[in-house]
Design a protein around this motif. Structure first.
Motif, PDB file in Angstrom:
ATOM      1  N   ARG A   1       1.813 -11.495 -10.018  1.00  0.00           N
ATOM      2  CA  ARG A   1       0.631 -12.242  -9.587  1.00  0.00           C
ATOM      3  C   ARG A   1       0.495 -12.212  -8.057  1.00  0.00           C
ATOM      4  O   ARG A   1      -0.616 -12.075  -7.529  1.00  0.00           O
ATOM      5  CB  ARG A   1       0.706 -13.683 -10.083  1.00  0.00           C
ATOM      6  CG  ARG A   1      -0.506 -14.524  -9.701  1.00  0.00           C
ATOM      7  CD  ARG A   1      -0.368 -15.946 -10.242  1.00  0.00           C
ATOM      8  NE  ARG A   1      -1.536 -16.749  -9.928  1.00  0.00           N
ATOM      9  CZ  ARG A   1      -2.661 -16.747 -10.633  1.00  0.00           C
ATOM     10  NH1 ARG A   1      -2.771 -15.979 -11.696  1.00  0.00           N
ATOM     11  NH2 ARG A   1      -3.673 -17.498 -10.277  1.00  0.00           N
ATOM     12  N   THR A   2       1.633 -12.323  -7.363  1.00  0.00           N
ATOM     13  CA  THR A   2       1.600 -12.278  -5.901  1.00  0.00           C
ATOM     14  C   THR A   2       1.085 -10.937  -5.406  1.00  0.00           C
ATOM     15  O   THR A   2       0.268 -10.871  -4.477  1.00  0.00           O
ATOM     16  CB  THR A   2       3.006 -12.536  -5.323  1.00  0.00           C
ATOM     17  OG1 THR A   2       3.423 -13.864  -5.671  1.00  0.00           O
ATOM     18  CG2 THR A   2       3.014 -12.406  -3.808  1.00  0.00           C
ATOM     19  N   ILE A   3       1.541  -9.855  -6.035  1.00  0.00           N
ATOM     20  CA  ILE A   3       1.092  -8.518  -5.643  1.00  0.00           C
ATOM     21  C   ILE A   3      -0.412  -8.388  -5.874  1.00  0.00           C
ATOM     22  O   ILE A   3      -1.146  -7.854  -5.031  1.00  0.00           O
ATOM     23  CB  ILE A   3       1.857  -7.427  -6.413  1.00  0.00           C
ATOM     24  CG1 ILE A   3       3.350  -7.511  -6.117  1.00  0.00           C
ATOM     25  CG2 ILE A   3       1.308  -6.045  -6.066  1.00  0.00           C
ATOM     26  CD1 ILE A   3       3.717  -7.344  -4.657  1.00  0.00           C
ATOM     27  N   LYS A   4      -0.884  -8.877  -7.017  1.00  0.00           N
ATOM     28  CA  LYS A   4      -2.324  -8.820  -7.300  1.00  0.00           C
ATOM     29  C   LYS A   4      -3.116  -9.618  -6.271  1.00  0.00           C
ATOM     30  O   LYS A   4      -4.193  -9.198  -5.835  1.00  0.00           O
ATOM     31  CB  LYS A   4      -2.590  -9.344  -8.708  1.00  0.00           C
ATOM     32  CG  LYS A   4      -2.109  -8.414  -9.813  1.00  0.00           C
ATOM     33  CD  LYS A   4      -2.409  -8.994 -11.194  1.00  0.00           C
ATOM     34  CE  LYS A   4      -1.961  -8.056 -12.298  1.00  0.00           C
ATOM     35  NZ  LYS A   4      -2.218  -8.615 -13.648  1.00  0.00           N
TER      36      LYS A   4
ATOM     37  N   LEU B   1       0.820  -1.207   0.000  1.00  0.00           N
ATOM     38  CA  LEU B   1       0.000   0.000   0.000  1.00  0.00           C
ATOM     39  C   LEU B   1       0.855   1.260   0.000  1.00  0.00           C
ATOM     40  O   LEU B   1       0.486   2.269  -0.617  1.00  0.00           O
ATOM     41  CB  LEU B   1      -0.930  -0.003   1.206  1.00  0.00           C
ATOM     42  CG  LEU B   1      -2.072  -1.017   1.161  1.00  0.00           C
ATOM     43  CD1 LEU B   1      -2.894  -0.958   2.436  1.00  0.00           C
ATOM     44  CD2 LEU B   1      -2.967  -0.780  -0.049  1.00  0.00           C
ATOM     45  N   ARG B   2       1.987   1.215   0.670  1.00  0.00           N
ATOM     46  CA  ARG B   2       2.887   2.373   0.660  1.00  0.00           C
ATOM     47  C   ARG B   2       3.348   2.681  -0.756  1.00  0.00           C
ATOM     48  O   ARG B   2       3.357   3.842  -1.197  1.00  0.00           O
ATOM     49  CB  ARG B   2       4.105   2.127   1.558  1.00  0.00           C
ATOM     50  CG  ARG B   2       5.138   3.263   1.509  1.00  0.00           C
ATOM     51  CD  ARG B   2       6.303   2.989   2.438  1.00  0.00           C
ATOM     52  NE  ARG B   2       6.968   1.732   2.105  1.00  0.00           N
ATOM     53  CZ  ARG B   2       7.846   1.610   1.101  1.00  0.00           C
ATOM     54  NH1 ARG B   2       8.133   2.628   0.318  1.00  0.00           N
ATOM     55  NH2 ARG B   2       8.424   0.444   0.869  1.00  0.00           N
ATOM     56  N   LEU B   3       3.705   1.648  -1.503  1.00  0.00           N
ATOM     57  CA  LEU B   3       4.146   1.840  -2.890  1.00  0.00           C
ATOM     58  C   LEU B   3       2.977   2.270  -3.774  1.00  0.00           C
ATOM     59  O   LEU B   3       3.154   3.066  -4.700  1.00  0.00           O
ATOM     60  CB  LEU B   3       4.801   0.560  -3.406  1.00  0.00           C
ATOM     61  CG  LEU B   3       6.145   0.218  -2.737  1.00  0.00           C
ATOM     62  CD1 LEU B   3       6.607  -1.174  -3.131  1.00  0.00           C
ATOM     63  CD2 LEU B   3       7.202   1.243  -3.096  1.00  0.00           C
TER      64      LEU B   3
ATOM     65  N   SER C   1       3.343  -3.911 -11.534  1.00  0.00           N
ATOM     66  CA  SER C   1       4.620  -4.496 -11.955  1.00  0.00           C
ATOM     67  C   SER C   1       5.791  -3.822 -11.251  1.00  0.00           C
ATOM     68  O   SER C   1       6.773  -4.481 -10.872  1.00  0.00           O
ATOM     69  CB  SER C   1       4.780  -4.386 -13.479  1.00  0.00           C
ATOM     70  OG  SER C   1       4.742  -3.038 -13.900  1.00  0.00           O
ATOM     71  N   GLU C   2       5.705  -2.504 -11.053  1.00  0.00           N
ATOM     72  CA  GLU C   2       6.779  -1.789 -10.359  1.00  0.00           C
ATOM     73  C   GLU C   2       6.854  -2.197  -8.893  1.00  0.00           C
ATOM     74  O   GLU C   2       7.955  -2.332  -8.335  1.00  0.00           O
ATOM     75  CB  GLU C   2       6.548  -0.280 -10.473  1.00  0.00           C
ATOM     76  CG  GLU C   2       6.761   0.278 -11.874  1.00  0.00           C
ATOM     77  CD  GLU C   2       6.298   1.717 -12.023  1.00  0.00           C
ATOM     78  OE1 GLU C   2       6.759   2.389 -12.957  1.00  0.00           O
ATOM     79  OE2 GLU C   2       5.463   2.167 -11.205  1.00  0.00           O
ATOM     80  N   ILE C   3       5.697  -2.424  -8.273  1.00  0.00           N
ATOM     81  CA  ILE C   3       5.682  -2.877  -6.884  1.00  0.00           C
ATOM     82  C   ILE C   3       6.303  -4.270  -6.780  1.00  0.00           C
ATOM     83  O   ILE C   3       7.079  -4.557  -5.858  1.00  0.00           O
ATOM     84  CB  ILE C   3       4.239  -2.883  -6.342  1.00  0.00           C
ATOM     85  CG1 ILE C   3       3.694  -1.454  -6.289  1.00  0.00           C
ATOM     86  CG2 ILE C   3       4.184  -3.527  -4.952  1.00  0.00           C
ATOM     87  CD1 ILE C   3       2.215  -1.376  -5.958  1.00  0.00           C
TER      88      ILE C   3
END
Length: 211
Positions: free
Chosen positions: A180-183, A159-161, A169-171
């Motif tokens: 996929r993990t971030i999503k 959330l900070r990013l 993709s940048e996160i």
């Protein structure tokens, strides 16, 4: 002959073109103020944000400005209650001007105060701010003394990013995870808290003072 005081460099922000035009017209003739172009905003000493209401999108904008080189913020708003006042203070606002009190002299005075490290609140709002801060502190802590926030360290990082405007993709690149993990992290967070979008999730983290 007295040496004139140096101008204060100011960046203007507003989602409303009419509000932006109005504050430009108000400040442009003032010799104390140097209005910066959009491409120069990172060099500003003070950011002036003009909004009618304070929603989650405004909090995200304020936090983004706070994290930039221009960390002193003056907010011009229609109306602010105690809850909103606590939120904008957490987002770096040190000067608040109500639209009903806007005059060139008053806005410039608040900008000068903030530029020199001071703060300004309309009369009568300090008590509201202190009361709301106290309420939030009591709300954040359970009777056993542990924080009641509900976000993991990994979710807070994501959330900070997001608050800084990074794409999925940048996160993923920054945190060394797959996209996929971030999503999946964001989807699980949205489901758990019933957030409508990322901006609402970011605003929640901001209100909890997590970054």
């Amino acid at each position: 002959m007295a040496t004139p005081s140096p101008q204060i460099s100011v960046a203007l922000f507003s989602e409303d073109p009419l509000s932006l035009s109005g504050i430009q017209t108000l400040l442009r003739p003032r010799p104390e103020i140097d209005l910066l172009h959009r491409e120069e905003q990172q060099q500003a000493q003070v950011a002036v944000v003009v909004e009618h209401t304070i929603g989650d999108d405004v909090l995200v904008t304020l936090r983004r400005i706070q994290r930039s080189d221009c960390s002193r913020i003056v907010l011009v708003a229609e109306d602010v209650n105690g809850i909103q006042l606590a939120k904008i203070t957490e987002c770096g606002v040190t000067g608040l001007v109500m639209r009903s009190e806007v005059t060139p002299e008053h806005v410039v005075n608040v900008i000068e105060t903030v530029a020199h490290g001071g703060g300004h609140l309309p009369s009568g709002l300090l008590g509201d701010l202190l009361g709301e801060i106290g309420r939030l502190q009591r709300q954040r802590v359970r009777p056993n003394g542990f924080p009641s926030i509900g976000l993991t360290d990994r979710e807070i990082q994501v959330l900070r990013l997001c608050s800084e405007g990074h794409s999925t993709s940048e996160i993923a690149d920054e945190l060394k995870y797959s996209e996929r993990t971030i999503k999946n992290i964001l989807h699980a967070l949205m489901e758990r808290f019933q957030f409508r979008n990322r901006s609402q999730a970011v605003a929640y983290a901001i209100r909890m003072g997590l970054f």
